[in-house]
Design a protein around this motif. Structure first.
Motif, mmCIF file in Angstrom:
data_model
loop_
_atom_site.group_PDB
_atom_site.id
_atom_site.type_symbol
_atom_site.label_atom_id
_atom_site.label_comp_id
_atom_site.label_asym_id
_atom_site.label_seq_id
_atom_site.Cartn_x
_atom_site.Cartn_y
_atom_site.Cartn_z
ATOM 1 N N PHE A 23 3.048 0.364 -2.032
ATOM 2 C CA PHE A 23 3.420 0.126 -0.637
ATOM 3 C C PHE A 23 2.336 -0.640 0.117
ATOM 4 O O PHE A 23 2.630 -1.324 1.091
ATOM 5 C CB PHE A 23 3.743 1.453 0.054
ATOM 6 N N SER A 24 1.083 -0.527 -0.332
ATOM 7 C CA SER A 24 0.029 -1.350 0.272
ATOM 8 C C SER A 24 0.275 -2.830 -0.013
ATOM 9 O O SER A 24 0.129 -3.677 0.880
ATOM 10 C CB SER A 24 -1.334 -0.936 -0.297
ATOM 11 N N VAL A 26 3.238 -4.131 -0.752
ATOM 12 C CA VAL A 26 4.451 -4.503 -0.012
ATOM 13 C C VAL A 26 4.109 -4.770 1.450
ATOM 14 O O VAL A 26 4.576 -5.751 2.055
ATOM 15 C CB VAL A 26 5.510 -3.383 -0.120
ATOM 16 N N SER A 27 3.251 -3.906 2.033
ATOM 17 C CA SER A 27 2.866 -4.070 3.443
ATOM 18 C C SER A 27 2.119 -5.381 3.659
ATOM 19 O O SER A 27 2.399 -6.116 4.618
ATOM 20 C CB SER A 27 1.996 -2.885 3.865
ATOM 21 N N ALA A 28 1.167 -5.690 2.771
ATOM 22 C CA ALA A 28 0.406 -6.947 2.906
ATOM 23 C C ALA A 28 1.343 -8.150 2.755
ATOM 24 O O ALA A 28 1.198 -9.148 3.482
ATOM 25 C CB ALA A 28 -0.699 -7.001 1.861
ATOM 26 N N THR A 29 2.294 -8.049 1.832
ATOM 27 C CA THR A 29 3.247 -9.151 1.630
ATOM 28 C C THR A 29 4.099 -9.375 2.868
ATOM 29 O O THR A 29 4.262 -10.512 3.333
ATOM 30 C CB THR A 29 4.167 -8.841 0.425
ATOM 31 N N LEU A 30 4.651 -8.287 3.408
ATOM 32 C CA LEU A 30 5.530 -8.415 4.570
ATOM 33 C C LEU A 30 4.757 -8.889 5.804
ATOM 34 O O LEU A 30 5.260 -9.708 6.589
ATOM 35 C CB LEU A 30 6.215 -7.078 4.854
ATOM 36 N N GLU A 31 3.521 -8.386 5.981
ATOM 37 C CA GLU A 31 2.725 -8.783 7.155
ATOM 38 C C GLU A 31 2.372 -10.265 7.095
ATOM 39 O O GLU A 31 2.543 -10.992 8.089
ATOM 40 C CB GLU A 31 1.453 -7.946 7.219
ATOM 41 N N TRP A 183 -5.848 -2.774 -1.601
ATOM 42 C CA TRP A 183 -5.642 -2.057 -0.342
ATOM 43 C C TRP A 183 -5.769 -2.963 0.884
ATOM 44 O O TRP A 183 -5.580 -2.508 2.009
ATOM 45 C CB TRP A 183 -6.607 -0.884 -0.154
ATOM 46 N N HIS A 184 -6.102 -4.218 0.725
ATOM 47 C CA HIS A 184 -6.274 -5.100 1.885
ATOM 48 C C HIS A 184 -5.401 -6.349 1.787
ATOM 49 O O HIS A 184 -4.511 -6.548 2.614
ATOM 50 C CB HIS A 184 -7.753 -5.489 2.037
ATOM 51 N N THR A 187 -1.177 -8.770 -2.519
ATOM 52 C CA THR A 187 0.260 -8.847 -2.271
ATOM 53 C C THR A 187 1.028 -8.507 -3.552
ATOM 54 O O THR A 187 0.442 -8.300 -4.613
ATOM 55 C CB THR A 187 0.643 -10.260 -1.811
#
Length: 231
Positions: A23-24, A26-31, A183-184, A187
């Motif tokens: 999910f980290s 996924v979050s970086a990809t979406l952001e 974590w940063h 992606t």
């Protein structure tokens, strides 16, 4: 075939268990994708409208440049953005290298020519009598822009979807500018490249399934939107 089936099974497991690392990514990809698409759409739509609608000296040259930039190698874009954002670069003081906004900057340069050129193509295909009709109805410049874009909405939407597809699946820019930091800035695509390089094919397939799900979800949402916007 076994590792593909194993990957599909693990994809479901990763999502169902709320795996933090997945999910980290996924979050970086979406952001990064959301920032890049927003930054490309805001100037890209008016620029594409101007290129497709108005006739002015240098228009063909600008159109040729925009079309050529669609085929610009993504690794070269990543290299140029890296050079600009590095400590020795002109924008090094902003500290954007190896950050999500830095990745988004590179992805914006990837998406912008596509949105400009595909919007211009959509506008060029409009009925030439539309402008006269809108002017007859008393439309001002802003209403003229919005009216033409509305009539060309399906072509514009197709351009935005094509740009989204390239941005969300980009590897070279994300790897060079983001640095693939866990974590940063890691992606989904850079994680797939990493896991495949380590021989973790099942993990790579699992992340690929997640990425495919995002792409299909966005396309399904746009299909519903297109149906509601239809004549």
């Amino acid at each position: 075939m076994n590792y593909l089936l194993d990957g599909l099974s693990r994809a479901g497991g990763l999502l169902a268990s709320g795996d933090a690392e997945t999910f980290s990514a996924v979050s970086a990809t979406l952001e990064a994708t959301a920032l890049a698409m927003g930054a490309a759409l805001i100037p890209g739509l008016p620029a594409g409208f101007c290129l497709g609608y108005f006739r002015f000296p240098g228009r063909r040259f600008l159109r040729m440049i925009s079309d050529a930039l669609m085929a610009f190698p993504t690794v070269v874009i990543g290299l140029l953005v890296y050079a600009m954002l590095s400590r020795r670069g002109p924008f090094g003081e902003f500290g954007l290298l190896f950050t999500v906004p830095g990745m988004a900057l590179g992805l914006t340069l990837l998406a912008l020519p596509m949105i400009v050129s595909l919007t211009a193509s959509a506008v060029e295909q409009m009925d030439s009598r539309l402008r006269l009709t809108l002017l007859t109805l008393g439309a001002d410049s802003r209403q003229l822009l919005l009216g033409v874009l509305w009539e060309a909405r399906f072509g514009v939407l197709a351009g935005a979807v094509a740009a989204f597809g390239r941005v969300v699946s980009e590897v070279g820019i994300a790897m060079m500018v983001g640095g693939n930091i866990k974590w940063h800035t890691r992606t989904i695509t850079t994680a797939i490249a990493l896991e495949t390089g380590k021989g973790e094919f099942a993990q790579g397939v699992a992340l690929g399934v997640v990425l495919l799900g995002i792409a299909l979800g966005v396309n399904a949402a746009l299909a519903v939107l297109k149906r509601r916007m239809g004549p």
